[in-house]
Write a protein that holds these residues in place. Structure first.
Motif, PDB file in Angstrom:
ATOM      1  N   HIS A  39       0.463  -1.341  -0.038  1.00 56.77           N
ATOM      2  CA  HIS A  39      -0.317  -0.033   0.182  1.00 56.77           C
ATOM      3  C   HIS A  39       1.075   1.238  -0.073  1.00 56.77           C
ATOM      4  CE1 HIS A  39      -2.789  -3.319   2.004  1.00 56.77           C
ATOM      5  NE2 HIS A  39      -3.147  -2.671   0.805  1.00 56.77           N
ATOM      6  N   GLY A  40       1.793   0.948  -0.441  1.00 51.76           N
ATOM      7  CA  GLY A  40       3.219   2.517  -0.189  1.00 51.76           C
ATOM      8  C   GLY A  40       4.150   2.169   0.174  1.00 51.76           C
ATOM      9  N   VAL A  41       5.113   2.680  -0.912  1.00 50.20           N
ATOM     10  CA  VAL A  41       6.406   2.261  -0.252  1.00 50.20           C
ATOM     11  C   VAL A  41       7.453   3.614   0.038  1.00 50.20           C
ATOM     12  CG1 VAL A  41       9.122   2.161  -2.365  1.00 50.20           C
ATOM     13  CG2 VAL A  41       6.500   0.656  -2.308  1.00 50.20           C
ATOM     14  N   LEU A  42       8.281   3.806   0.724  1.00 49.26           N
ATOM     15  CA  LEU A  42       9.465   5.285   1.292  1.00 49.26           C
ATOM     16  C   LEU A  42      10.749   4.443   1.244  1.00 49.26           C
ATOM     17  CD1 LEU A  42       7.024   3.782   3.846  1.00 49.26           C
ATOM     18  CD2 LEU A  42       7.510   6.412   4.181  1.00 49.26           C
ATOM     19  N   ALA A  43      11.218   5.255   0.746  1.00 46.50           N
ATOM     20  CA  ALA A  43      12.547   5.327   0.180  1.00 46.50           C
ATOM     21  C   ALA A  43      14.204   5.940   0.604  1.00 46.50           C
ATOM     22  CB  ALA A  43      12.641   4.880  -1.524  1.00 46.50           C
ATOM     23  N   GLY A  44      14.824   5.723   0.956  1.00 47.08           N
ATOM     24  CA  GLY A  44      15.819   6.935   1.874  1.00 47.08           C
ATOM     25  C   GLY A  44      17.306   6.050   1.490  1.00 47.08           C
ATOM     26  N   GLY A  45      18.164   7.344   1.405  1.00 44.90           N
ATOM     27  CA  GLY A  45      19.798   6.798   1.593  1.00 44.90           C
ATOM     28  C   GLY A  45      20.089   6.549   2.948  1.00 44.90           C
ATOM     29  N   GLU A  46      21.603   6.136   2.784  1.00 40.56           N
ATOM     30  CA  GLU A  46      22.295   5.734   4.717  1.00 40.56           C
ATOM     31  C   GLU A  46      22.760   7.306   5.035  1.00 40.56           C
ATOM     32  OE1 GLU A  46      24.439   1.793   6.247  1.00 40.56           O
ATOM     33  OE2 GLU A  46      25.442   3.005   4.171  1.00 40.56           O
ATOM     34  N   SER A  47      22.530   6.989   6.115  1.00 41.72           N
ATOM     35  CA  SER A  47      23.489   8.496   6.895  1.00 41.72           C
ATOM     36  C   SER A  47      24.366   7.998   7.927  1.00 41.72           C
ATOM     37  CB  SER A  47      22.642   9.181   8.065  1.00 41.72           C
ATOM     38  OG  SER A  47      21.617   8.168   8.869  1.00 41.72           O
TER      39      SER A  47
END
Length: 357
Positions: free
Chosen positions: A260-268
């Motif tokens: 129902h949804g996709v969340l994406a991000g890079g690394e910190s």
């Protein structure tokens, strides 16, 4: 995005610019063990290293004795039962994120039952309208937990576990009795049962838990192939895929009717690895094609060269060589720090979330 009430909407409006989709943290589990490439620079491990010497004893206790001298997880995993009641103390609607991995092998089914009792209570009691997200890399354990018992048996186990610390307004009624009363059948506005299904025979309103949002993390296609099949077979009403830190291109084809949804991000973090901009673009475009909400959390430490113009970020002329990463296709990424990198993908914020959030 549609939230459950105006006060929750206001809280979300404060955290979304930070790349967050939850409003409160519920620190039920301390410690972890690595399972895949996404664990290499674990932010919770860095936090444990920073806070194990915290001046406040309550905070220090959550992070002590979890790491080796080299700063790696030492295998200790603790369930923080003293924090079970935290959501029950708040009447203001929240989205609680459960950290660390509730479905770690060292967390017993009995402890998960107690956590689910709280989630259930926040569904049963109208003055505790909270929602919960439990990110995990252990989708197989998660599936086993929710599938090894029948739905009615799970509800009974959660209700029974809640008897220890969840109390109803009428003191003569136990929590399990309160829950069981809702499982006889649908009722009218006066609370009268319209059709009696017998004890625990009517569970549609409580299972799967409407206020529990399933969430699995997938950093590359290998993780997708390993975790998504179990995840899709786990009984959730709402499922989120968290592609963070994104370490490779991934495809979620064939999942659109169950995700129902996709969340994406890079690394910190200081040792963060860069993410290629095309990996995020492909996910964004997949979601657009499948009409799925897409939420871009942040680039992390590394910003693709060219994106700094869209971020109005001025770069010094003498950046050291270590601040640059060259991809095989000729693209480059620049290590500018999380704040400098921001969360604009091709000049645009992506803040779409499922309507249940």
């Amino acid at each position: 995005m549609i939230s459950c009430c105006s006060s929750l909407s206001q809280d979300l409006s404060k955290v979304i610019p930070l790349g967050m989709f939850w409003t409160k943290r519920w620190h039920l589990v301390s410690g972890c063990t690595p399972v895949s490439a996404g664990c290499e620079n674990c932010w919770m491990r860095r936090e444990a290293r920073l806070r194990c010497g915290h001046p406040y004893a309550s905070i220090r206790a959550l992070h002590e004795d979890l790491l080796t001298e080299a700063g790696q997880w030492n295998g200790t995993v603790r369930f923080n039962a003293q924090l079970l009641e935290v959501p029950l103390h708040s009447r203001v609607p929240q989205i609680f994120a459960i950290w660390s991995d509730l479905f770690h092998e060292s967390v017993s089914d009995a402890d998960i039952d107690r956590a689910m009792a709280v989630v259930l209570a926040c569904r049963v009691f109208s003055n505790r309208p909270h929602r919960f997200v439990a990110p995990t890399k252990r989708s197989s354990r998660q599936r086993r937990y929710f599938s090894s018992r029948k739905p009615a048996e799970l509800l009974q186990a959660w209700a029974k576990a809640g008897n220890e610390f969840i109390f109803c307004k009428a003191p003569e009624i136990s929590f399990s009795e309160q829950v069981m009363g809702l499982c006889y059948g649908p009722a009218d506005s006066m609370g009268r049962i319209l059709k009696d299904h017998g004890e625990w025979g009517y569970i549609e309103k409580l299972f799967p838990l409407p206020n529990l949002i399933g969430c699995v993390t997938t950093e590359n296609q290998q993780a997708v192939d390993k975790r998504i099949p179990d995840f899709l077979k786990t009984p959730f009403r709402t499922r989120l895929v968290l592609a963070e830190p994104l370490l490779g291109a991934i495809s979620l084809l064939g999942s659109k009717d169950l995700v129902h949804g996709v969340l994406a991000g890079g690394e910190s973090g200081n040792s963060a690895r860069p993410s290629h901009p095309d990996w995020f673009r492909q996910l964004r475009d997949q979601c657009g094609h499948d009409d799925l909400p897409f939420f871009f959390k942040a680039w992390g430490e590394w910003l693709p060269h060219g994106q700094e113009v869209m971020n109005s970020l001025l770069l010094p002329n003498d950046l050291p060589a270590a601040s640059w990463y060259r991809w095989q296709d000729g693209n480059r990424s620049i290590k500018v720090g999380k704040r400098g990198a921001g969360r604009l993908l091709d000049g645009q914020e992506h803040n779409d979330l499922p309507v249940v959030i």
